[in-house]
Design a protein around this motif. Structure first.
Motif, short mmCIF file in Angstrom:
data_model
loop_
_atom_site.label_atom_id
_atom_site.label_comp_id
_atom_site.label_asym_id
_atom_site.label_seq_id
_atom_site.Cartn_x
_atom_site.Cartn_y
_atom_site.Cartn_z
N SER B 258 29.83 -0.53 15.12
CA SER B 258 29.80 -0.60 16.59
C SER B 258 28.62 0.15 17.19
O SER B 258 28.28 -0.07 18.36
CB SER B 258 31.11 -0.03 17.16
OG SER B 258 31.29 1.31 16.73
N GLU B 259 27.99 1.03 16.40
CA GLU B 259 26.96 1.93 16.94
C GLU B 259 25.78 1.18 17.57
O GLU B 259 25.35 1.51 18.66
CB GLU B 259 26.43 2.85 15.83
CG GLU B 259 27.49 3.73 15.19
CD GLU B 259 27.86 4.92 16.06
OE1 GLU B 259 26.95 5.68 16.40
OE2 GLU B 259 29.06 5.07 16.41
N ARG B 307 32.41 6.29 25.58
CA ARG B 307 31.36 6.61 24.60
C ARG B 307 31.16 5.46 23.62
O ARG B 307 30.05 5.12 23.26
CB ARG B 307 31.76 7.87 23.81
CG ARG B 307 31.19 9.16 24.39
CD ARG B 307 31.02 10.24 23.32
NE ARG B 307 32.24 10.48 22.55
CZ ARG B 307 33.23 11.29 22.97
NH1 ARG B 307 33.13 11.92 24.12
NH2 ARG B 307 34.30 11.47 22.22
N ALA B 308 32.27 4.84 23.19
CA ALA B 308 32.20 3.83 22.13
C ALA B 308 31.52 2.55 22.59
O ALA B 308 30.96 1.82 21.77
CB ALA B 308 33.61 3.53 21.61
N VAL B 309 31.56 2.24 23.88
CA VAL B 309 31.07 0.92 24.32
C VAL B 309 29.84 0.99 25.22
O VAL B 309 29.30 -0.05 25.59
CB VAL B 309 32.19 0.13 25.04
CG1 VAL B 309 33.44 0.04 24.17
CG2 VAL B 309 32.52 0.73 26.40
N LYS B 310 29.38 2.20 25.54
CA LYS B 310 28.39 2.31 26.63
C LYS B 310 27.04 1.64 26.31
O LYS B 310 26.35 1.21 27.22
CB LYS B 310 28.20 3.77 27.06
CG LYS B 310 27.57 4.70 26.04
CD LYS B 310 27.30 6.05 26.71
CE LYS B 310 26.40 6.93 25.91
NZ LYS B 310 27.00 7.56 24.73
N VAL B 314 27.77 -6.64 25.94
CA VAL B 314 28.98 -7.40 26.20
C VAL B 314 30.14 -6.78 25.41
O VAL B 314 29.98 -6.44 24.24
CB VAL B 314 28.82 -8.89 25.78
CG1 VAL B 314 30.10 -9.68 26.06
CG2 VAL B 314 27.63 -9.52 26.48
N LEU B 315 31.27 -6.63 26.07
CA LEU B 315 32.47 -6.12 25.41
C LEU B 315 33.57 -7.17 25.56
O LEU B 315 33.94 -7.54 26.68
CB LEU B 315 32.91 -4.80 26.07
CG LEU B 315 34.23 -4.20 25.57
CD1 LEU B 315 34.13 -3.79 24.10
CD2 LEU B 315 34.62 -2.99 26.41
N ALA B 343 27.72 3.99 35.58
CA ALA B 343 26.50 3.33 36.05
C ALA B 343 26.06 2.29 35.02
O ALA B 343 25.66 1.17 35.35
CB ALA B 343 25.41 4.37 36.28
N LYS B 344 26.12 2.67 33.74
CA LYS B 344 25.72 1.75 32.66
C LYS B 344 26.97 1.33 31.91
O LYS B 344 27.66 2.17 31.35
CB LYS B 344 24.76 2.47 31.72
CG LYS B 344 24.20 1.60 30.61
CD LYS B 344 23.26 2.42 29.72
CE LYS B 344 22.58 1.61 28.63
NZ LYS B 344 23.38 0.63 27.95
#
Lengths: 97, 391
Positions: B258-259, B307-310, B314-315, B343-344
């Protein structure tokens, strides 16, 4: 003694809101629910104690002269005492009167 | 450490509860949870587990019996699923509000009607807001490990909350899997005896579950909310110490490639394992995809999710439950609210699938990713889509 309920913050509560002080229900003013109030006429009262026996709240006791009287801090104004009194010594009146 | 044992996951849960030295089990059998409580009944009947087994007449009674048992300071276990959890519902709130520690495995099942005994997360979502700590698992080993952790978390003096361990009905509950069981002495070291601070005791009388008038009810709820949020730290500490002792580490949010991924899938429960294989396949095809697996459902790990998706563009969130007339997938709804103030943030696409025991295959996950990217490109991600429904 712990703080009264209206002074307690969320931090004062015991885990799971457990009550650790036995008998603290006595702090609860059920009298605030009342819309009618009993008036005791001691000239008619024969001190038989029937009102004391019938009171579902257990809030009727004897005063210094031995007459029976409701504790208005707890009395919910149900009127059972007035209904049961043999000598009509108890009358219910509206709170606003 | 013993060798791996090939064992049905439900039976393994019973063995884990035995290793945890539970004192009381009160449960009512319901598919697909039945084998868990059947095995525990056998263990108690044969004397292998020194516990009181209370065979009650309903799930409502099962949870009520668990409350009473937990109030004595006993180590308490129960299990249910689907309709059983629904019938239990009223008392489930009471357990958490009274801060009575216990562990319940839920073999996740779809809700009637039409009647379905097969798996999805409809039952979970009906207890989303009950105030229990809720942990999701992906395979049999994770269930066994997390049942042991759940007792320790529930009974921790800093927590004192009931814990649900979720496992997908049939997809997990009825699988035969290779599982490592720790030795009894190792479990005893990891899981100290329950020290519930107010066990029912006539010498020290207390009132539990009293009534609260408006003057104090809000304060009790604030205390409950602060408590469950603070439990996350203890949960993480428990998982770290479990990992140090047994070599298997868990986190509120776990990543898989995921990184650096441009596109992320987010799943919860056993189909994360299928999703991981799908990610491998898509990576082999040169696609920049990864997976985020949500393990801790309550308390919801807001910071860890952010933290994991920032870094992703696309999620794609895949839910196994519907919120009728609402935002579609309940997990996606929580994720969106976690990201709203950022914001992001990635574009969030919501899918609902795998309802009532329907599989999502490797091809299915690839199709979800393709369709999710398409939706994100066209900017129509406000809606959700049901995956795999015949039109």
């Amino acid at each position: 003694m712990t703080k009264p309920e209206n002074m307690m913050t969320w931090k004062d509560l015991e885990i799971g809101s457990i009550v650790t002080e036995p008998g603290n229900a006595s702090q609860y003013q059920t009298g605030a629910w009342r819309s009618q109030r009993p008036i005791h006429d001691f000239t008619k009262c024969i001190k038989c104690g029937l009102c004391y026996l019938f009171c579902p709240e257990g809030c009727i006791g004897q005063n210094a002269e031995g007459y029976f009287e409701a504790d208005l801090f707890y009395c919910k104004g149900c009127g059972i005492c007035a209904r049961e009194c043999w000598t009509r010594a108890i009358k219910m009146v509206e709170e606003e009167e | 450490m013993a060798d791996k044992v090939g064992i049905e996951v439900s039976v393994a849960i019973g063995d884990a509860v035995k290793l945890a030295r539970a004192d009381v089990v009160a449960a009512y059998p319901i598919t697909p949870q039945t084998h868990i409580v059947e095995h525990l009944a056998e263990l108690v009947a044969s004397g292998e587990l020194d516990a009181a087994y209370i065979p009650v007449e309903s799930e409502h009674s099962a949870m009520s019996a668990c409350l009473g048992a937990a109030a004595t300071g006993a180590r308490v276990f129960t299990a249910t699923a689907g309709q059983g959890l629904e019938l239990m519902h009223e008392v489930v709130y009471v357990a958490s509000s009274m801060q009575l520690p216990m562990v319940m495995t839920v073999a996740n099942r779809a809700l009637s009607a039409p009647l379905s005994v097969w798996g999805d997360h409809s039952d979970v979502m009906s207890v989303r807001d009950v105030g229990w700590i809720q942990i999701f698992t992906e395979n049999g080993q994770e269930v066994v490990d997390n049942v042991l952790c759940a007792f320790r978390i529930a009974e921790d003096r800093r927590v004192l909350l009931p814990v649900m361990v979720h496992l997908d009905g049939f997809h997990l509950s009825h699988m035969i899997e290779p599982i490592l069981f720790p030795e009894q002495a190792e479990v005893d070291r990891f899981l100290p005896p329950n020290q519930y601070p107010f066990p029912l005791d006539t010498a020290k009388p207390v009132t539990m579950g009293a009534f609260a008038p408006p003057v104090i009810y809000s304060e009790t709820k604030k205390a409950q909310e602060v408590n469950i949020r603070a439990s996350q730290e203890v949960i993480i500490e428990c998982w770290r110490e479990f990992g140090d002792a047994f070599g298997r580490y868990y986190s509120p949010v776990e990543g898989y490639h995921s990184e650096d991924a441009r596109v992320l899938l987010l799943t919860m429960g056993s189909f994360s394992e299928t999703a991981m294989t799908a990610i491998d396949r898509m990576r082999d095809d040169g696609k920049s995809v990864g997976l985020v697996r949500l393990r801790l459902w309550r308390p919801f790990p807001f910071e860890e999710i952010r933290r994991a998706v920032k870094e992703a563009e696309v999620l794609i969130v895949v839910d196994r439950a519907l919120s009728f007339g609402g935002p579609g997938g309940p997990v996606c709804s929580e994720v969106r609210s976690a990201l709203y103030g950022e914001a992001k943030r990635p574009k969030v696409v919501s899918f609902v699938g795998g309802l009532g025991g329907r599989d999502i295959s490797l091809d299915g996950f690839e199709a979800i990713v393709s369709r999710g990217m398409e939706i994100a490109e066209t900017g129509s991600e406000r809606e959700f889509e049901m995956f795999g429904v015949r039109e």
